[in-house]
Design an enzyme around this catalytic site. Structure first.
Site, PDB file in Angstrom:
ATOM      1  N   ARG A  31       0.821  -1.213   0.000  1.00 37.53           N
ATOM      2  CA  ARG A  31       0.000   0.000   0.000  1.00 37.53           C
ATOM      3  C   ARG A  31       0.853   1.261   0.000  1.00 37.53           C
ATOM      4  NH1 ARG A  31      -3.344   1.621  -2.701  1.00 37.53           N
ATOM      5  NH2 ARG A  31      -4.202  -0.485  -2.509  1.00 37.53           N
TER       6      ARG A  31
ATOM      7  N   LYS B 208       2.631  24.236  -1.778  1.00 41.63           N
ATOM      8  CA  LYS B 208       1.258  23.746  -1.666  1.00 41.63           C
ATOM      9  C   LYS B 208       1.256  22.232  -1.895  1.00 41.63           C
ATOM     10  CE  LYS B 208      -0.633  28.181  -3.161  1.00 41.63           C
ATOM     11  NZ  LYS B 208      -1.353  28.927  -4.207  1.00 41.63           N
TER      12      LYS B 208
ATOM     13  N   LYS C 242       6.607  38.051   0.851  1.00 36.04           N
ATOM     14  CA  LYS C 242       5.326  38.201   0.168  1.00 36.04           C
ATOM     15  C   LYS C 242       4.561  39.383   0.762  1.00 36.04           C
ATOM     16  CE  LYS C 242       3.494  34.692  -1.719  1.00 36.04           C
ATOM     17  NZ  LYS C 242       2.700  33.473  -2.015  1.00 36.04           N
TER      18      LYS C 242
ATOM     19  N   GLU D   3       7.965  39.649  -3.587  1.00 37.22           N
ATOM     20  CA  GLU D   3       6.729  39.722  -4.367  1.00 37.22           C
ATOM     21  C   GLU D   3       6.369  41.167  -4.677  1.00 37.22           C
ATOM     22  OE1 GLU D   3       3.060  37.260  -3.407  1.00 37.22           O
ATOM     23  OE2 GLU D   3       2.388  39.248  -2.797  1.00 37.22           O
TER      24      GLU D   3
ATOM     25  N   ASP E  64       3.281  38.983  -9.268  1.00 38.17           N
ATOM     26  CA  ASP E  64       2.111  38.248  -8.796  1.00 38.17           C
ATOM     27  C   ASP E  64       0.794  38.855  -9.285  1.00 38.17           C
ATOM     28  OD1 ASP E  64       1.102  36.075  -7.116  1.00 38.17           O
ATOM     29  OD2 ASP E  64       0.278  37.663  -5.864  1.00 38.17           O
TER      30      ASP E  64
END
Length: 285
Positions: free
Chosen positions: A102, A137, A169, A202, A224
């Site tokens: 698995r 992410k 950011k 950013e 961005d």
């Protein structure tokens, strides 16, 4: 990205935790009905077309569970495969094969899905000078395998985590009191703590691009959520002063257009957060 040694340590930690989670005190289904002396053989069967990834990782998993297991490999990571292909045979203790099954499948199915999606993005950018980047992410606890899969698919890895690169950011900039202050404070912190980390900043508009360019030592500017026209203007402003990266709601339909604006990189969280596992199975033979 992190060093190769740390990368390998992350892989071992992932395997140990996955086996702990799945096997716990024992695979009682196998222990109950299969003698410890029983030997077996199984094949990894492809049930869906795509790019295969995780072959080398599967070998590590089998080795971790039982070093006596043997792998006969037919297809390498990064190969385009079709339904019906056999990737490898594994032979050894039947109990060990089932204990590994698995974790091997969960890992390879997700890695192959990520490699397949990444490769499709790479093909969309073919003929441009733009490279595709992953992001943070990722699935908690599975990041190292997912970033490995991006590389297998032909993409590039962004920073691994919060500690191997600086990324200033919008929230960092606002909390620090502005772009110039954020950069200056960061550079002072790195010097005081003897840290050699690249700095990405950013920008939310062209005015912020211009302000960032007033500070030295910025490795890359993150352009961005810009439209095409402003992206082209930003790339022209930046020139060869530092690298450029586009991000923010970039889709398969718009990716090529952003690449043609001249950015060095496009980052996409979709490589790792929006994939469906590729169908594989491990069958006794």
């Amino acid at each position: 990205m992190i060093s190769e040694e740390q990368f390998q340590n992350e892989l071992i930690s992932l395997i140990a935790n996955a086996i702990r989670e799945d096997v716990g005190p024992g695979d009682y289904s196998s222990l109950a009905c299969i003698p410890s002396s029983a030997m077996g053989k199984a094949k990894l069967l492809v049930k869906e077309d795509g790019i295969i990834a995780g072959v080398a990782f599967a070998k590590m998993i089998f080795e971790y569970v039982d070093p006596k297991m043997q792998i006969e490999n037919f297809i390498e990571d990064g190969t385009r495969v079709k339904k019906g292909d056999v990737i490898f045979h594994v032979s050894g203790s039947s109990q060990s094969i089932l204990k590994s099954e698995r974790v091997v499948l969960n890992t390879m199915q997700r890695m192959s899905a990520i490699a397949t999606k990444t490769n499709s993005f790479v093909q969309l950018l073919e003929g441009t000078n733009t490279k595709i980047l992953d992001t943070r992410k990722t699935t908690p606890g599975f990041r190292v395998a997912e970033k490995w899969a991006v590389k297998i698919g032909g993409g590039e890895n962004h920073r691994f985590a919060l500690y191997d690169m600086i990324m200033l950011k919008d929230n960092h900039i606002d909390f620090a009191g502005g772009i110039t202050l954020a950069i200056a404070k960061t550079q002072a912190y790195l010097k005081e703590n003897n840290l050699d980390l690249k700095i990405i900043v950013e920008a939310r508009d062209l005015a912020e691009i211009e302000e960032i360019l007033k500070s030295d030592g910025v490795h890359r500017i993150l352009i961005d959520n810009f439209n095409y026209e402003d992206t082209r203007t930003a790339v022209a402003l930046i020139g060869d002063k530092c690298q450029t990266e586009s991000s923010g709601n970039i889709t398969e339909e718009t990716m090529r257009n952003y690449a043609e604006c001249g950015v060095d990189y496009i980052s996409s969280g979709a490589l790792t957060h929006s994939v469906y596992n590729m169908d594989l199975s491990l069958k006794a033979i």
